[in-house]
Design an enzyme around this catalytic site. Structure first.
Site, short mmCIF file in Angstrom:
data_model
loop_
_atom_site.label_atom_id
_atom_site.label_comp_id
_atom_site.label_asym_id
_atom_site.label_seq_id
_atom_site.Cartn_x
_atom_site.Cartn_y
_atom_site.Cartn_z
N ASP A 17 -2.60 -3.62 0.43
CA ASP A 17 -2.45 -2.16 0.54
C ASP A 17 -3.72 -1.47 1.01
OD1 ASP A 17 0.10 -2.58 -0.73
OD2 ASP A 17 -0.93 -2.61 -2.66
N GLY A 19 -4.37 -0.58 3.93
CA GLY A 19 -4.14 0.24 5.13
C GLY A 19 -4.21 -0.62 6.38
N LYS A 20 -3.88 -1.90 6.22
CA LYS A 20 -3.91 -2.82 7.38
C LYS A 20 -2.95 -2.36 8.47
CE LYS A 20 -2.69 -6.18 4.80
NZ LYS A 20 -2.85 -5.51 3.51
N GLY A 44 4.71 -4.24 2.47
CA GLY A 44 5.23 -3.12 3.24
C GLY A 44 4.10 -2.39 3.91
N HIS A 45 4.11 -2.37 5.22
CA HIS A 45 3.12 -1.56 5.94
C HIS A 45 3.74 -0.19 6.21
CE1 HIS A 45 0.33 -4.69 6.62
NE2 HIS A 45 0.99 -5.31 7.57
N GLN A 227 -0.85 -8.66 2.56
CA GLN A 227 -1.58 -8.70 1.28
C GLN A 227 -3.09 -8.75 1.54
OE1 GLN A 227 0.96 -11.50 1.31
NE2 GLN A 227 2.53 -10.10 0.65
N THR A 303 6.91 -0.99 -0.91
CA THR A 303 8.15 -1.76 -1.08
C THR A 303 8.85 -1.38 -2.38
OG1 THR A 303 7.22 -3.60 0.14
CG2 THR A 303 9.08 -4.11 -1.26
N THR A 304 8.07 -1.26 -3.46
CA THR A 304 8.69 -1.10 -4.77
C THR A 304 8.48 0.28 -5.39
OG1 THR A 304 6.66 -1.89 -5.78
CG2 THR A 304 8.34 -3.55 -5.31
N LYS A 334 -9.16 5.16 4.31
CA LYS A 334 -8.95 6.15 3.25
C LYS A 334 -10.24 6.77 2.72
CE LYS A 334 -4.43 5.41 1.58
NZ LYS A 334 -3.57 5.24 0.45
N VAL A 418 -9.90 8.04 8.49
CA VAL A 418 -10.10 9.25 7.69
C VAL A 418 -8.80 10.04 7.50
CG1 VAL A 418 -12.57 9.52 8.19
CG2 VAL A 418 -10.87 10.44 9.80
#
Ligand code: GDP
Length: 429
Positions: A17, A19-20, A44-45, A227, A303-304, A334, A418
């Site tokens: 998570d 931010g890939k 989930g991207h 991941q 995803t969840t 971020k 950013v």
């Protein structure tokens, strides 16, 4: 893809998570092929294009750029129903897909029984891993156990039926044993999945040779990890890890190219740390700050919807990620989420339960749950960064923070994100 080589790997450097999706989306602009090399539909991207939001679980986010070829390598476990749901969802949103998506013949197929097994074993297991219940773990177990079903097995209907029958017998016995009978629902879902056979075969390819040929022809290739480093099966916080190699070396084995074909490795780090699921998070915030940053950063699973635990930037982990992935550059994401904070802390080392201070990420996950981070305090900048497009546009405090992250991580910062929009990126020149 300036700042990258012809074959570039993008890898998460924390617990996923990071931010890939956004960084891959930015780099995909200059790529001809984008390939996923591990994981399944658990990652989930989230990518924002203009006003549109796309959540992609299996198809590389490069699909949102016209004309790019998107591949799923042999290292992924392909959830065939979910994959076509995603495929059809993109088609419904007018994304042209013909000839653009390929799936490795060597990839293992995740079938509905893997999901049934995942849910049954997570609910009856004493030690919860915090899986997403999507069947990824059981699919990888079948792969390593040499009983998996691969895309190539779909080519021969009779052979496939035999493999499926054997698998169903085994799975139903196991589900009975776990006290979770399969019932008609599993059979119904299996019929749906297997009916996708022809569609799947139409997309089958050999990713290794395809990527190698493209590289020989001078094309640009981006290999996208899911991941993060701390979730790598071998290098991460075992057993609270995913079932595949998320780190850069997995990009070679997971697509079928040699490691020397990789020119550069971009590590994505969030300007702070988050973790979803079980397992230690050494730099975790106290409850109030946790809630505050989670809200600022929108830290809920794509995803969840699970809330992510949040914490300060951990340079013990980012330095480990730089080493284990052989990072040639870092993308910090971020940064804007920290804009309002008066003061920031960065972990530089861990004080172990026995009082010793270490700077290497410990192999012992149990002790990781008990370490006390050694923090360095840096001033915040308390000014918006979302409009910055060059490093010089950033407040001095934000630049100082990035400099310190770079120094501690021991890899050059090449991009700073950013905001969630495509345009909200600084390329460090
Ligand atoms: P991934 O799996 O590593 O791509 O991570 P996620 O899909 O969870 O992405 C992180 C989320 O953060 C997505 O909603 C992105 O749109 C968003 N995001 C990415 N980069 C930035 C950024 O620099 N600032 C902000 N505020 N949001 C970002």
């Amino acid at each position: 893809m300036s700042g990258t080589g012809r074959c570039t790997v993008v890898v998460g450097c924390q617990w996923g998570d990071e931010g890939k999706g956004k960084i891959v989306d930015v780099l995909a602009e200059g790529a001809d092929i984008v390939a996923r090399y591990q994981g399944g539909a658990n990652a989930g991207h989230t990518v924002h294009v203009g006003e549109d939001e796309f959540i992609l679980h299996q198809i590389p986010s490069g699909i949102l750029h016209q004309g790019k070829r998107c591949l799923l390598g042999n290292g992924v476990v392909l959830d065939v129903e979910q994959f076509f749901r995603e495929y059809d969802g993109l088609a419904a949103r007018q994304i042209a897909l013909t000839g653009r998506v390929g799936v490795s013949r060597r990839a293992h197929v995740l079938l509905p029984y893997h999901r049934f097994l995942d849910k049954a074993s997570e609910s009856s297991s004493a030690q919860k891993i915090g899986t997403t219940g999507r069947g990824i773990g059981p699919a990888y177990e079948d792969k390593v156990g040499r009983r998996g079903i691969r895309v190539v097995d779909f080519a021969d209907g009779a052979h496939l039926a035999e493999r499926v029958e054997a698998a169903m017998e085994r799975v139903c016995a196991r589900l009975d044993h776990l006290g979770h009978g399969a019932g008609d629902e599993l059979h119904r879902q299996m019929d749906v999945a297997l009916a996708l056979r022809e569609r799947l075969l139409a997309l089958a390819t050999d990713t290794g040779p395809e990527i190698s040929r493209a590289l020989k022809a001078g094309k640009q290739v981006l290999l996208e990890g899911a991941q993060g480093t701390a979730l790598d099966l071998d290098q991460g916080t075992y057993p609270f890890v995913t079932s595949s190699n998320t780190t850069a070396a997995g990009a070679a084995t997971g697509t079928g190219i040699g490691p020397t074909a990789i020119d550069s490795v971009v590590g994505v780090v969030k300007a702070y740390t988050t973790r979803v699921g079980e397992g230690p998070l050494p730099t975790g915030f106290d409850a109030e700050m946790d809630e505050h940053v989670r809200r600022l950063g929108g830290e809920f699973g794509a995803t969840t919807g699970r809330p992510r635990r949040c914490g300060w930037f951990d340079s013990v982990l980012s330095r480990f990620a730089a080493q284990v992935n052989g990072l040639t550059g870092v993308a910090v994401t971020k940064l804007d989420v920290l804009d309002t904070l008066a003061e920031l802390q960065v972990a530089t080392a861990y004080r172990m339960p026995d009082g010793s201070v270490v700077t290497d990420f410990p192999a012992d996950t149990r002790s990781l749950g008990k370490v006390e981070p050694v923090y360095e305090t840096l001033p915040g900048w308390q000014a918006p960064t979302g409009g910055a497009r060059r490093l010089e546009d950033l407040p001095a405090g934000a630049r100082r923070y990035l400099d310190r992250l770079e120094e501690l991580t021991d890899a050059p910062v090449r991009w700073v994100s950013v905001g969630s929009k495509r345009s909200q990126i600084i390329e460090v020149v």
